[in-house]
Enzyme design. Structure first.
Site, mmCIF file in Angstrom:
data_model
loop_
_atom_site.group_PDB
_atom_site.id
_atom_site.type_symbol
_atom_site.label_atom_id
_atom_site.label_comp_id
_atom_site.label_asym_id
_atom_site.label_seq_id
_atom_site.Cartn_x
_atom_site.Cartn_y
_atom_site.Cartn_z
ATOM 1 N N ASN A 162 0.872 -1.181 0.000
ATOM 2 C CA ASN A 162 0.000 0.000 0.000
ATOM 3 C C ASN A 162 0.907 1.227 0.000
ATOM 4 O O ASN A 162 1.443 1.604 1.041
ATOM 5 C CB ASN A 162 -0.913 -0.009 1.234
ATOM 6 C CG ASN A 162 -1.788 1.238 1.285
ATOM 7 O OD1 ASN A 162 -1.891 1.981 0.307
ATOM 8 N ND2 ASN A 162 -2.419 1.473 2.426
ATOM 9 N N LYS A 219 0.112 4.240 -0.501
ATOM 10 C CA LYS A 219 -0.570 5.456 -0.015
ATOM 11 C C LYS A 219 -0.258 6.619 -0.966
ATOM 12 O O LYS A 219 -0.096 6.402 -2.161
ATOM 13 C CB LYS A 219 -0.168 5.756 1.433
ATOM 14 C CG LYS A 219 -0.261 4.528 2.326
ATOM 15 C CD LYS A 219 -0.143 4.862 3.778
ATOM 16 C CE LYS A 219 -0.077 3.571 4.584
ATOM 17 N NZ LYS A 219 -0.207 3.783 5.999
ATOM 18 N N HIS A 249 -9.817 1.141 4.476
ATOM 19 C CA HIS A 249 -8.549 1.371 5.177
ATOM 20 C C HIS A 249 -8.790 2.351 6.328
ATOM 21 O O HIS A 249 -9.599 3.275 6.207
ATOM 22 C CB HIS A 249 -7.501 1.936 4.206
ATOM 23 C CG HIS A 249 -6.130 1.949 4.784
ATOM 24 N ND1 HIS A 249 -5.688 2.938 5.638
ATOM 25 C CD2 HIS A 249 -5.104 1.069 4.667
ATOM 26 C CE1 HIS A 249 -4.450 2.668 6.011
ATOM 27 N NE2 HIS A 249 -4.064 1.544 5.432
ATOM 28 N N GLU A 279 -5.889 -4.871 10.305
ATOM 29 C CA GLU A 279 -4.875 -3.848 10.519
ATOM 30 C C GLU A 279 -5.171 -3.084 11.812
ATOM 31 O O GLU A 279 -5.964 -2.128 11.798
ATOM 32 C CB GLU A 279 -4.864 -2.853 9.361
ATOM 33 C CG GLU A 279 -4.503 -3.470 8.033
ATOM 34 C CD GLU A 279 -3.886 -2.430 7.099
ATOM 35 O OE1 GLU A 279 -2.755 -2.668 6.654
ATOM 36 O OE2 GLU A 279 -4.507 -1.392 6.853
ATOM 37 N N GLU A 309 -7.190 4.796 7.359
ATOM 38 C CA GLU A 309 -6.988 6.221 7.015
ATOM 39 C C GLU A 309 -8.208 6.785 6.297
ATOM 40 O O GLU A 309 -8.553 7.957 6.465
ATOM 41 C CB GLU A 309 -5.702 6.384 6.186
ATOM 42 C CG GLU A 309 -4.469 6.198 7.067
ATOM 43 C CD GLU A 309 -3.237 5.670 6.356
ATOM 44 O OE1 GLU A 309 -3.166 5.722 5.112
ATOM 45 O OE2 GLU A 309 -2.326 5.176 7.065
HETATM 46 C C1 PEP Z 1 -1.108 0.302 5.870
HETATM 47 O O1 PEP Z 1 -1.263 1.489 5.753
HETATM 48 O O2 PEP Z 1 -1.922 -0.467 5.339
HETATM 49 C C2 PEP Z 1 0.036 -0.172 6.647
HETATM 50 C C3 PEP Z 1 -0.024 -1.365 7.124
HETATM 51 O O3 PEP Z 1 1.069 0.714 6.845
HETATM 52 P P1 PEP Z 1 2.472 0.388 7.584
HETATM 53 O O4 PEP Z 1 2.974 -0.924 7.033
HETATM 54 O O5 PEP Z 1 3.357 1.528 7.215
HETATM 55 O O6 PEP Z 1 2.188 0.282 9.034
#
Ligand code: PEP
Length: 259
Positions: free
Chosen positions: A9, A11, A96, A168, A98
């Protein structure tokens, strides 16, 4: 055996040139055909070119990081599921944390997005996970169950069977703090029992559940070795070719060992 998946991901990171160079490096890397599936979730504007660039690597696919909950029409600035499919995108991240926290996406909107994505042939990667306060107050199972109930479980059995889940924990995303293998396994097993009670045992067995939250090459092997962890959704560590390749390799090593 369930599919094993390593998803990046990116982003809102990487310039066009950086994104293409990273992808070319991943595609041209040492492994011939990765036994694990590799999914690159990139910004919308790069998706078309990325689809072209991964053609020589059958284990690679491209994902969007979001899509509209609407089919088409007067929704300025939105990108529809059918647009994504029309340029060769196969997957889409939905829900997600975010999107939930920064952009105010609620469970109802996420459920709508899941349905629109699936109706257009996109495979959703449905994200769920508790925040720190919910974990500290022992409400993490309730929170994840609520997100499943209001989001993924709005789908009927024929649609849910196509989906991927990513657990997550919000407190682990981008923080450098990773869930322990016990914490990850416990929640993944919990999600599987919920899939079994809502649908049936074969659905629970079939659906890949990825772990996300500060996955790196240092912790990936032990996380991926958990019985119910079928891979990772990787943010920060997916932005560097060497690091991401070694995360993919840690899954491939496990798959080769288990053969
Ligand atoms: C994500 O945003 O899906 C994620 C897991 O980020 P990170 O690996 O940077 O924690």
């Amino acid at each position: 055996m369930r599919k094993k998946i390593i998803a990046a991901n990116w982003k809102m990171n990487l310039t066009y040139t950086e994104a293409m160079t990273l992808t070319d490096t991943l595609v041209d890397s040492s492994f011939e055909l990765s036994p694990a599936e590799v999914i690159l979730a990139a910004p919308f504007v790069y998706l078309h070119d990325l689809v072209g660039r991964i053609q020589s690597q059958p284990s690679f696919s491209i994902a969007a990081q979001n899509c509209s909950s609407e089919e088409k029409g007067a929704f300025t600035g939105e990108i529809s599921a059918s647009m994504l499919v029309s340029i060769g995108t196969e997957f889409v991240i939905i829900g997600h944390s975010e999107r939930r926290t920064i952009f105010g996406e609620n469970d109802a909107l996420i459920a709508k997005k899941l349905k629109v994505a699936l109706a257009n042939g996109l495979i959703p990667i449905f994200c769920c996970g508790e925040d720190l306060q919910q974990r500290n107050s022992n409400n993490h199972f309730n929170k994840v169950e609520e997100q499943l109930h209001n989001g993924l479980f709005s789908l009927d059995i024929s649609l849910v069977s196509k989906c991927i889940i990513a657990y997550e924990p919000v407190w682990a995303i981008g923080t450098g703090v990773t869930a322990s293998t016990d914490q990850a396994q416990e929640m993944h097993a919990f999600i599987r029992t919920k899939l079994k009670s809502k649908y049936n045992a074969s659905i629970a067995e079939l659906i890949p559940i990825l772990y996300g939250g500060s996955v790196t090459s240092k912790n990936s092997a032990e996380l991926f070795n958990c019985a119910d962890v079928d891979g990772g959704l990787v943010g920060g560590a997916s932005l560097k070719a060497v690091e991401f390749l070694s995360i993919i390799q840690s899954m491939n090593n496990l798959l080769i060992e288990k053969k």
